[in-house]
Design an enzyme around this catalytic site. Structure first.
Site, PDB file in Angstrom:
ATOM      1  N   ASP A  65      -0.123  -3.865  -5.343  1.00  0.00           N
ATOM      2  CA  ASP A  65       0.524  -3.165  -4.223  1.00  0.00           C
ATOM      3  C   ASP A  65       2.051  -3.127  -4.361  1.00  0.00           C
ATOM      4  O   ASP A  65       2.734  -2.518  -3.545  1.00  0.00           O
ATOM      5  CB  ASP A  65       0.108  -3.778  -2.873  1.00  0.00           C
ATOM      6  CG  ASP A  65       0.394  -5.266  -2.760  1.00  0.00           C
ATOM      7  OD1 ASP A  65       0.122  -6.010  -3.730  1.00  0.00           O
ATOM      8  OD2 ASP A  65       0.898  -5.694  -1.706  1.00  0.00           O
ATOM      9  N   HIS A 268       5.305  -5.951   5.035  1.00  0.00           N
ATOM     10  CA  HIS A 268       4.079  -6.354   4.337  1.00  0.00           C
ATOM     11  C   HIS A 268       3.013  -6.749   5.351  1.00  0.00           C
ATOM     12  O   HIS A 268       2.371  -7.798   5.253  1.00  0.00           O
ATOM     13  CB  HIS A 268       4.386  -7.503   3.363  1.00  0.00           C
ATOM     14  CG  HIS A 268       3.368  -7.628   2.256  1.00  0.00           C
ATOM     15  ND1 HIS A 268       2.262  -8.418   2.352  1.00  0.00           N
ATOM     16  CD2 HIS A 268       3.287  -7.042   1.037  1.00  0.00           C
ATOM     17  CE1 HIS A 268       1.556  -8.335   1.232  1.00  0.00           C
ATOM     18  NE2 HIS A 268       2.152  -7.490   0.420  1.00  0.00           N
TER      19      HIS A 268
HETATM   20 ZN   LIG Z   1       1.941  -7.634  -1.728  1.00  0.00          ZN
END
Ligand SMILES: [Zn+2]
Length: 307
Positions: A65, A268
């Protein structure tokens, strides 16, 4: 002297309709840097108009990610006939992994790409009046955070005193004094301290990447203007945060409070909080008195010069 941060992607490991995987664009007076490059980062750069002439990409760690957007972005730059070299900064030992990812389709870019490993404490890059340093963090994989630190600025020039009290005409003598040089005026030596105030601190922006609350980040963020911190989970998932090497919103708030930062941006955010994220903000705000913002994709933060 602009210092603008644009949150391109603010999701945890799994994106949602509202949140892209991680990417942060930083523009300091026209110098453009990119921190992390999750899948879809290039479209977020277009959507939020952050500009494509990036000189450096600073990767915190190689979880998907944070890096899966790199191959596509580097290919687009190639299609756009980019000629300027690019440096991709990666944590220690991750050079080959990132290079392999980018080259997986076998294509070479027409511009030069350098992959540079950076260890905590090292200077990653320097620009006109600032540098970016790598910061030690605490994640499950090899990871670093990043701190952009500006040099001190010259002290304020007391024009009124120079002109009226000391009788110095505006002109080159002013710039000499402001640069820190003594001058002769009417047979007397005028020292810079007489008309120039103390140096003023520059700005500091710290990005934690994925991490548990870490002393390295806390030190780097001492008195920082802006701290962008992992806040993957809420208090309900504190154990999971510890297991997976992430911070809770409250932990981010506590760290920001200890470091006495001006502004905290939580990012996040785990997909489990989609549609129900207010709790994260209040948990962090309960621990931190400064300005606290839950990031969303497209959030733009101008970091003002302190007076
Ligand atoms: Zn991450």
């Amino acid at each position: 002297m602009t210092l603008r941060v644009t949150m391109l992607g603010t999701s945890g490991a799994v994106p949602t309709v509202e949140r892209n995987p991680t990417g942060i664009a930083l523009n300091r007076d026209g110098r453009r840097l990119l921190f992390d490059c999750g899948e879809g980062t290039q479209r977020q750069m277009m959507r939020y108009g952050t500009g494509f002439d990036v000189t450096d990409v600073c990767i915190t760690h190689t979880h998907g990610d944070h890096v899966l957007g790199l191959p596509g972005l580097l290919q687009t730059w190639d299609f756009n006939d980019r000629t300027e070299p690019l440096t991709v900064h990666v944590p220690p030992g991750e050079r080959e992994a990132v290079r392999t990812l980018v080259r997986a389709n076998g294509n070479e870019t027409g511009y030069q790409v350098e992959y540079a490993e950076v260890a905590p404490g090292e200077i990653v890059l320097s620009g006109d009046g600032f540098e970016v340093r790598a910061v030690a963090v605490d994640h499950r994989s090899t990871a670093v955070g990043y701190a952009l630190v500006e040099e001190d600025r010259r002290g304020r020039f007391d024009r009124e005193k120079a002109e009226q009290e000391l009788g110095i005409e505006p002109g080159p003598k002013y710039s000499k004094l402001h640069r820190g040089e003594a001058i002769e005026h009417d047979g007397e030596t005028i020292h810079p301290e007489q008309v120039v105030g103390p140096a003023r601190p520059g700005r500091t922006v710290v990005y934690s990447g994925d991490t548990r609350p870490a002393s390295g980040i806390e030190r780097a963020a001492a008195d920082a203007d802006l701290l962008i911190h992992d806040a993957t989970f809420g208090e309900d998932m504190a154990e999971r945060a510890a297991e997976t090497g992430h911070a809770t919103a409250r932990e981010a708030g506590e760290l920001a409070s200890r470091a006495d930062v001006d502004r905290l941006v939580l990012t996040h955010v785990s997909s489990r909080y989609a549609g129900d994220e207010a709790a994260l903000l209040s948990e962090a705000s309960a621990a931190f008195d400064g300005e606290c913002t839950l990031a969303h994709d497209g959030l733009e933060i101008e970091v003002p010069l302190p007076e």
